[in-house]
Scaffold this motif. Structure first.
Motif, PDB file in Angstrom:
ATOM      1  N   VAL A 263      19.010-109.765 -52.223  1.00 16.47           N
ATOM      2  CA  VAL A 263      17.909-109.277 -51.390  1.00 16.47           C
ATOM      3  C   VAL A 263      17.476-110.431 -50.481  1.00 16.47           C
ATOM      4  O   VAL A 263      17.387-111.576 -50.938  1.00 16.47           O
ATOM      5  CB  VAL A 263      16.724-108.826 -52.284  1.00 16.47           C
ATOM      6  CG1 VAL A 263      15.487-108.536 -51.434  1.00 16.47           C
ATOM      7  CG2 VAL A 263      17.112-107.610 -53.112  1.00 16.47           C
ATOM      8  N   VAL A 264      17.236-110.134 -49.210  1.00 14.49           N
ATOM      9  CA  VAL A 264      16.705-111.149 -48.296  1.00 14.49           C
ATOM     10  C   VAL A 264      15.389-110.618 -47.738  1.00 14.49           C
ATOM     11  O   VAL A 264      15.381-109.691 -46.914  1.00 14.49           O
ATOM     12  CB  VAL A 264      17.675-111.454 -47.128  1.00 14.49           C
ATOM     13  CG1 VAL A 264      17.107-112.578 -46.261  1.00 14.49           C
ATOM     14  CG2 VAL A 264      19.058-111.820 -47.642  1.00 14.49           C
TER      15      VAL A 264
ATOM     16  N   HIS B  28      29.191-110.161 -49.735  1.00  9.64           N
ATOM     17  CA  HIS B  28      28.130-109.750 -50.669  1.00  9.64           C
ATOM     18  C   HIS B  28      27.452-108.464 -50.194  1.00  9.64           C
ATOM     19  O   HIS B  28      27.477-108.145 -49.008  1.00  9.64           O
ATOM     20  CB  HIS B  28      27.058-110.848 -50.768  1.00  9.64           C
ATOM     21  CG  HIS B  28      27.581-112.139 -51.317  1.00  9.64           C
ATOM     22  ND1 HIS B  28      28.100-112.245 -52.585  1.00  9.64           N
ATOM     23  CD2 HIS B  28      27.675-113.387 -50.764  1.00  9.64           C
ATOM     24  CE1 HIS B  28      28.479-113.498 -52.794  1.00  9.64           C
ATOM     25  NE2 HIS B  28      28.246-114.209 -51.703  1.00  9.64           N
ATOM     26  N   ASP B  29      26.835-107.761 -51.139  1.00 12.90           N
ATOM     27  CA  ASP B  29      25.934-106.667 -50.770  1.00 12.90           C
ATOM     28  C   ASP B  29      24.593-107.295 -50.402  1.00 12.90           C
ATOM     29  O   ASP B  29      24.103-108.173 -51.125  1.00 12.90           O
ATOM     30  CB  ASP B  29      25.721-105.722 -51.968  1.00 12.90           C
ATOM     31  CG  ASP B  29      26.964-104.878 -52.230  1.00 12.90           C
ATOM     32  OD1 ASP B  29      27.714-104.624 -51.276  1.00 12.90           O
ATOM     33  OD2 ASP B  29      27.168-104.489 -53.395  1.00 12.90           O
ATOM     34  N   VAL B  30      24.016-106.832 -49.294  1.00 14.60           N
ATOM     35  CA  VAL B  30      22.759-107.446 -48.827  1.00 14.60           C
ATOM     36  C   VAL B  30      21.721-106.358 -48.590  1.00 14.60           C
ATOM     37  O   VAL B  30      21.979-105.395 -47.864  1.00 14.60           O
ATOM     38  CB  VAL B  30      22.989-108.221 -47.497  1.00 14.60           C
ATOM     39  CG1 VAL B  30      21.718-108.953 -47.085  1.00 14.60           C
ATOM     40  CG2 VAL B  30      24.148-109.194 -47.609  1.00 14.60           C
ATOM     41  N   THR B  31      20.558-106.522 -49.216  1.00 14.87           N
ATOM     42  CA  THR B  31      19.430-105.628 -48.932  1.00 14.87           C
ATOM     43  C   THR B  31      18.360-106.451 -48.223  1.00 14.87           C
ATOM     44  O   THR B  31      17.843-107.430 -48.778  1.00 14.87           O
ATOM     45  CB  THR B  31      18.837-105.040 -50.235  1.00 14.87           C
ATOM     46  OG1 THR B  31      19.855-104.282 -50.894  1.00 14.87           O
ATOM     47  CG2 THR B  31      17.647-104.136 -49.938  1.00 14.87           C
TER      48      THR B  31
ATOM     49  N   GLU C  90      15.767-103.631 -57.498  1.00 14.65           N
ATOM     50  CA  GLU C  90      16.457-103.176 -58.716  1.00 14.65           C
ATOM     51  C   GLU C  90      17.967-103.439 -58.612  1.00 14.65           C
ATOM     52  O   GLU C  90      18.589-103.075 -57.620  1.00 14.65           O
ATOM     53  CB  GLU C  90      16.196-101.666 -58.844  1.00 14.65           C
ATOM     54  CG  GLU C  90      16.344-101.087 -60.232  1.00 14.65           C
ATOM     55  CD  GLU C  90      15.338-101.636 -61.234  1.00 14.65           C
ATOM     56  OE1 GLU C  90      15.807-102.249 -62.197  1.00 14.65           O
ATOM     57  OE2 GLU C  90      14.113-101.447 -61.032  1.00 14.65           O
ATOM     58  N   GLY C  91      18.529-104.099 -59.615  1.00 18.85           N
ATOM     59  CA  GLY C  91      19.985-104.301 -59.670  1.00 18.85           C
ATOM     60  C   GLY C  91      20.485-105.513 -58.887  1.00 18.85           C
ATOM     61  O   GLY C  91      21.682-105.798 -58.911  1.00 18.85           O
ATOM     62  N   ALA C  92      19.583-106.227 -58.212  1.00 17.92           N
ATOM     63  CA  ALA C  92      20.050-107.389 -57.426  1.00 17.92           C
ATOM     64  C   ALA C  92      20.298-108.594 -58.334  1.00 17.92           C
ATOM     65  O   ALA C  92      19.740-108.693 -59.423  1.00 17.92           O
ATOM     66  CB  ALA C  92      19.020-107.744 -56.354  1.00 17.92           C
TER      67      ALA C  92
END
Ligand SMILES: NC(=O)c1ccc[n+]([C@@H]2O[C@H](COP(=O)([O-])OP(=O)(O)OC[C@H]3O[C@@H](n4cnc5c(N)ncnc54)[C@H](O)[C@@H]3O)[C@@H](O)[C@H]2O)c1
Length: 309
Positions: free
Chosen positions: A4-5, A25-28, A68-70
């Protein structure tokens, strides 16, 4: 990994989000777009691994849902203005310090391994002693600096009490593409560039002998990722480790543009810090931080970016 950013649509956060996305990476991204812009993310918004959520870090319940999940949170959201924080201390407190506490709570409650918190060289204030080391006394002089220092303390306490790993990075004068010329940090660089491009000479307050430690935004993004991936915790200076006078900065820019203006000098601004430079050895030893960009290379990339924008 899934990161998360917060503040990911801002100047530094958008470079960090790009670097994370380009590493797969996955980024939120969570950003209220108060100063950030979606267009800063144009190169990654169509990436299926990137999600941009327009929301505030001031709502702890929705924040925890987004996290959630990060695996980790890079926390950059803040009200980034010293004068603004002096005029509106409560707003600064809520965006910057309540925001940090909420991020730490969300990390604790969602079982997230690590939070990397964007702190600031502003915590050092005007005390003598250079180069600045992390163990030197601090002297926050504005609500903004107080919120950053208190955020560092919350990080330390959350690590000790709840086992959330934390690191606070004290950025010095970050510069690079997308920097708002009205920002308080290193705004001298986009302002000088704007003047020179308009065929005008740079304006210097005081005699130009005041110094700063300018660090290129891509080096700051990399430092964030390195400290996230390492075990290191605590407070770290993130800077170039080099002291540059405003006169020298103007000379490099004039040379890069290949023009020969004489800078215009105006009276010194009250309260201005005369010298600033960081000792960056702690970050180097702890997680291998090593800035790659010289000031000249960073400036030349910034200019190319402004010319193509
Ligand atoms: N630019 C520098 O030289 C410098 C130096 C020291 C520290 N910092 C810190 O680095 C971080 C990033 O700064 P920047 O220069 O990229 O500034 P910026 O204003 O471009 O980025 C801040 C981002 O946070 C967002 N934001 C603000 N309040 C929010 C809230 N309540 N909820 C969600 N999002 C919110 C803004 O929309 C923006 O996108 C900040 O924490 C700042 O204090 C910057």
């Amino acid at each position: 990994m899934h990161y998360v950013v917060s503040g990911g649509a801002g100047f530094i956060g958008s470079h960090l989000s790009e670097a994370l996305a380009s590493s797969g990476h996955d980024v939120t991204i969570i950003d209220d777009l108060s100063t950030g812009k979606e267009e800063y993310l144009s190169s990654i918004l169509t990436n299926p691994h990137v999600t941009c959520i327009r929301d505030t870090v001031q709502d702890v319940i929705s924040l925890a849902r987004h996290c959630e999940g990060a695996d980790g949170i890079f926390h950059l959201a803040a009200m980034v203005s010293v004068p603004g924080s002096i005029e509106y201390p409560l707003r600064s407190h809520e965006a910057t310090l309540t925001g940090t506490l909420n991020v730490l709570l969300a990390a604790r409650d969602c079982g997230i391994r690590k939070v990397v918190h964007a702190s600031s060289a502003a915590v050092y204030g005007n005390l003598p002693g250079l180069p600045k080391r992390e163990d030197m006394p601090v002297d926050p002089l504005s609500p903004y600096a107080v919120a950053k220092y208190a955020g560092e303390q919350y990080c330390r306490v959350f690590s000790a009490l709840y086992g959330v790993e934390t690191a606070s990075l004290r950025y010095f004068n970050v510069f690079g593409p997308r920097q708002d010329p009205r920002s308080d940090y290193a705004a001298v660089i986009p302002r000088f560039i704007a003047r020179i491009r308009a065929g005008e000479s740079p304006l210097i307050f005081g005699n130009g002998m005041q110094t700063r430690d300018f660090v290129y935004v891509k080096d700051v993004a990399k430092a964030n990722i390195q400290v996230m991936e390492a075990k290191s915790q605590g407070v770290f200076n993130i800077a170039s480790g080099r002291e540059t006078s405003v006169n020298d900065l103007a000379a490099i820019l004039l040379d890069l543009f290949n023009v020969k203006f004489e800078p215009e000098y105006y009276p010194e601004r009250p309260g201005e810090v005369t010298r600033s430079v960081a000792d960056i050895s702690l970050a180097r030893q702890a997680f291998g931080y090593h800035p790659q960009f010289s000031l000249r290379d960073g400036l030349s990339e910034t200019i190319s970016h402004m010319q193509s924008a």
